[in-house]
Design a protein around this motif. Structure first.
Motif, PDB file in Angstrom:
ATOM      1  N   GLY A   2      15.391  34.303  10.091  1.00 41.02           N
ATOM      2  CA  GLY A   2      16.402  33.496   9.421  1.00 41.02           C
ATOM      3  C   GLY A   2      16.190  32.013   9.660  1.00 41.02           C
ATOM      4  O   GLY A   2      16.307  31.191   8.733  1.00 41.02           O
ATOM      5  N   HIS A   3      15.863  31.654  10.896  1.00 41.02           N
ATOM      6  CA  HIS A   3      15.596  30.248  11.210  1.00 41.02           C
ATOM      7  C   HIS A   3      14.388  29.736  10.443  1.00 41.02           C
ATOM      8  O   HIS A   3      14.408  28.622   9.902  1.00 41.02           O
ATOM      9  N   ALA A   4      13.330  30.541  10.372  1.00 41.80           N
ATOM     10  CA  ALA A   4      12.098  30.112   9.700  1.00 41.80           C
ATOM     11  C   ALA A   4      12.305  29.907   8.207  1.00 41.80           C
ATOM     12  O   ALA A   4      11.708  29.002   7.610  1.00 41.80           O
ATOM     13  N   LEU A   5      13.131  30.727   7.592  1.00 43.15           N
ATOM     14  CA  LEU A   5      13.365  30.588   6.159  1.00 43.15           C
ATOM     15  C   LEU A   5      14.088  29.285   5.822  1.00 43.15           C
ATOM     16  O   LEU A   5      13.787  28.628   4.822  1.00 43.15           O
ATOM     17  N   LEU A   6      15.032  28.890   6.666  1.00 38.83           N
ATOM     18  CA  LEU A   6      15.835  27.719   6.342  1.00 38.83           C
ATOM     19  C   LEU A   6      15.238  26.410   6.848  1.00 38.83           C
ATOM     20  O   LEU A   6      15.507  25.345   6.274  1.00 38.83           O
ATOM     21  N   PHE A   7      14.432  26.453   7.915  1.00 40.85           N
ATOM     22  CA  PHE A   7      13.976  25.207   8.533  1.00 40.85           C
ATOM     23  C   PHE A   7      13.203  24.312   7.554  1.00 40.85           C
ATOM     24  O   PHE A   7      13.472  23.099   7.500  1.00 40.85           O
ATOM     25  N   PRO A   8      12.243  24.831   6.764  1.00 39.30           N
ATOM     26  CA  PRO A   8      11.591  23.951   5.788  1.00 39.30           C
ATOM     27  C   PRO A   8      12.329  23.873   4.463  1.00 39.30           C
ATOM     28  O   PRO A   8      12.095  22.947   3.668  1.00 39.30           O
ATOM     29  N   THR A   9      13.225  24.819   4.195  1.00 40.73           N
ATOM     30  CA  THR A   9      13.837  24.910   2.871  1.00 40.73           C
ATOM     31  C   THR A   9      15.000  23.954   2.697  1.00 40.73           C
ATOM     32  O   THR A   9      15.145  23.320   1.645  1.00 40.73           O
ATOM     33  N   ALA A  37       8.701  30.280   2.284  1.00 47.48           N
ATOM     34  CA  ALA A  37      10.029  29.825   1.876  1.00 47.48           C
ATOM     35  C   ALA A  37       9.985  28.639   0.904  1.00 47.48           C
ATOM     36  O   ALA A  37      10.645  28.686  -0.147  1.00 47.48           O
ATOM     37  N   PRO A  38       9.230  27.559   1.191  1.00 48.78           N
ATOM     38  CA  PRO A  38       9.187  26.469   0.203  1.00 48.78           C
ATOM     39  C   PRO A  38       8.568  26.903  -1.128  1.00 48.78           C
ATOM     40  O   PRO A  38       9.005  26.441  -2.190  1.00 48.78           O
ATOM     41  N   TRP A  39       7.553  27.779  -1.065  1.00 51.77           N
ATOM     42  CA  TRP A  39       6.938  28.252  -2.303  1.00 51.77           C
ATOM     43  C   TRP A  39       7.940  29.041  -3.138  1.00 51.77           C
ATOM     44  O   TRP A  39       8.043  28.849  -4.360  1.00 51.77           O
ATOM     45  N   VAL A  40       8.691  29.921  -2.495  1.00 52.01           N
ATOM     46  CA  VAL A  40       9.705  30.700  -3.212  1.00 52.01           C
ATOM     47  C   VAL A  40      10.786  29.783  -3.783  1.00 52.01           C
ATOM     48  O   VAL A  40      11.212  29.940  -4.936  1.00 52.01           O
ATOM     49  N   ALA A  41      11.217  28.815  -2.984  1.00 53.00           N
ATOM     50  CA  ALA A  41      12.243  27.884  -3.460  1.00 53.00           C
ATOM     51  C   ALA A  41      11.765  27.098  -4.675  1.00 53.00           C
ATOM     52  O   ALA A  41      12.522  26.882  -5.631  1.00 53.00           O
ATOM     53  N   VAL A  49      19.745  33.885   0.591  1.00 49.32           N
ATOM     54  CA  VAL A  49      20.206  35.261   0.822  1.00 49.32           C
ATOM     55  C   VAL A  49      19.379  35.909   1.940  1.00 49.32           C
ATOM     56  O   VAL A  49      19.920  36.521   2.871  1.00 49.32           O
ATOM     57  N   ALA A  50      18.059  35.760   1.858  1.00 45.46           N
ATOM     58  CA  ALA A  50      17.195  36.342   2.885  1.00 45.46           C
ATOM     59  C   ALA A  50      17.429  35.691   4.243  1.00 45.46           C
ATOM     60  O   ALA A  50      17.261  36.333   5.291  1.00 45.46           O
ATOM     61  N   GLY A  51      17.854  34.423   4.242  1.00 50.08           N
ATOM     62  CA  GLY A  51      18.078  33.710   5.495  1.00 50.08           C
ATOM     63  C   GLY A  51      19.221  34.255   6.323  1.00 50.08           C
ATOM     64  O   GLY A  51      19.393  33.854   7.486  1.00 50.08           O
ATOM     65  N   ALA A  52      20.010  35.169   5.752  1.00 50.43           N
ATOM     66  CA  ALA A  52      21.106  35.790   6.506  1.00 50.43           C
ATOM     67  C   ALA A  52      20.637  36.962   7.357  1.00 50.43           C
ATOM     68  O   ALA A  52      21.460  37.632   7.990  1.00 50.43           O
TER      69      ALA A  52
END
Length: 408
Positions: free
Chosen positions: A43-50, A172-176, A186-189
């Motif tokens: 969860g932390h990894a998904l949000l940190f760059p996003t 995460a940035p690529w998906v965003a 959603v995945a970040g939860a």
């Protein structure tokens, strides 16, 4: 020693014998710890760059993007100071579960219409949750294993942290960019899944209330004194994580090519995961002394290569960016393991709670400083100048490594 303490020591000795008899992955409490750690850091990894990317997409600059992660890490550090107290007062199970809630729920709240101020506000509970996750995990992995195999156990724990990051930070940035921010939030939860794993870990870790440095003595509390030997590893860690925090935050802004961003971050996270895992066996055999100083030099070399690479957009510069990220990844992963070993060694077993908090403060303060400082320098000058500043910060820790090696 009271009966409860004797029973706890006997139980811990039994757990250590179990670790010595088989792989560190299968020690009592370790499987649940590793899985919970993986979900929390995912969860932390998904949000940190996003979230910084979202800030820039909404019209913010690099300073604003860096401020989100800097506030996140500031709240993490403040929480880490209080985690040992929480463990003594409300116990492992409740503390860990609250951490997973604070880490997971804010990701879903990013789905609401937010301003920059809203993103800053949500960084606060995320920091609370991350502070709990990092300190509890570091204490637990030290409690669950025999000191002779702690390098391998910390390597396994580090792999549980770094493996999800190796995939999710570049993805995460690529998906965003290509699918949308909604899927990432959603995945970040996913730390909420880790909530169910706190219970199986808690019985296998001893209470930090037995730490000698915080026991009441004749009706008063002893003054908590941090051994001076802890500060060297903490500052070395701070410098390398400042570099890592800058790269994780700003690589999506340093190049406009989404494929190059993905490849560079993938190289950085995969190499750091492998180096953090593999260095443990070498540290168990040879100690940390032969490795720390060369790895600091490697950090500065990799950052200097990145500083050159981000000045242009040709094929050679792209290759230089990927190579520089790989070089920094080696030191970023390995120094995490080595500095944690040195911090535990300086503390002694009765101060593992303190050692975990000190190490995590160095890690997260460095990450936050990197996000904020590099963002400000890049906004005022260029990312190339900012990377050279990060390299200089790393070089400044070389005397600490040399002095520490002489004391051993």
């Amino acid at each position: 020693m009271g009966e409860a303490d004797r029973n706890a020591e006997q139980g811990q000795s039994g757990a250590w014998r179990a670790v010595s008899a088989g792989p560190v992955w299968t020690a009592p409490g370790m499987p649940a710890l590793l899985v919970m750690t993986a979900f929390g850091f995912s969860g932390h990894a998904l949000l940190f760059p996003t979230v910084p990317l979202w800030v820039v997409t909404m019209g913010g600059n690099s300073a604003g993007a860096g401020a989100v992660n800097a506030l996140l890490m500031l709240c993490t550090v403040l929480t880490q100071v209080l985690v040992p107290f929480a463990l003594r007062r409300i116990g492992w199970n409740i503390t860990w579960k609250l951490g997973m809630i604070f880490l997971g729920v804010p990701s879903l709240l990013h789905l609401l219409p937010l301003s920059f101020a809203g993103a800053l506000a949500l960084a606060v509970p995320r920091g609370f949750g991350f502070g709990v996750l990092t300190v509890c995990g570091a204490i637990a992995v030290a409690e669950l294993v025999h000191p002779a195999r702690r390098g391998k156990a910390i390597g396994a724990y580090g792999l549980a942290i770094a493996a999800p990051q190796a995939i999710l930070i570049p993805a995460a940035p690529w998906v965003a960019d290509n699918i949308g921010f909604t899927l990432v939030f959603v995945a970040g939860a996913c730390p909420l899944i880790g909530w169910f794993l706190a219970g199986p870990v808690a019985p296998h870790v001893t209470s930090t209330s037995r730490e000698a440095d915080d026991r009441p003595v004749h009706g008063t509390r002893r003054r908590v004194r941090i051994p001076i030997q802890m500060f060297g590893p903490m500052l070395i860690l701070l410098a390398v994580t400042a570099a890592g925090g800058a790269l994780l935050t700003f690589t999506p802004q340093m190049t406009p090519n989404p494929t190059l961003v993905f490849t560079s971050l993938l190289m950085f996270t995969v190499i750091s995961a492998l180096s953090r895992w593999l260095i443990g066996a070498f540290a168990d055999r040879y100690g940390t002394r032969p490795f720390v100083t060369p790895l600091i030099g490697l950090t500065a070399a990799g950052l200097s290569l990145i500083a050159w690479a981000v000045q242009g957009s040709g094929a050679l510069q792209s290759a230089g960016l990927i190579a520089g990220m790989a070089i920094v990844g080696i030191s970023y992963g390995a120094l995490q393991n080595l500095t944690l070993l040195d911090t535990f060694a300086a503390a002694g077993r009765k101060r593992y709670g303190m050692a975990s908090a000190v190490w995590n403060i160095g890690f997260d303060a460095g990450t936050g400083i990197g996000a904020l400082l590099i963002g400000v320098i890049a906004a005022q000058a260029t990312f190339s100048v900012a990377m050279l500043a990060a390299a200089a910060l790393s070089i400044l820790t070389l005397p600490l490594a040399v002095a520490s090696a002489r004391r051993r």
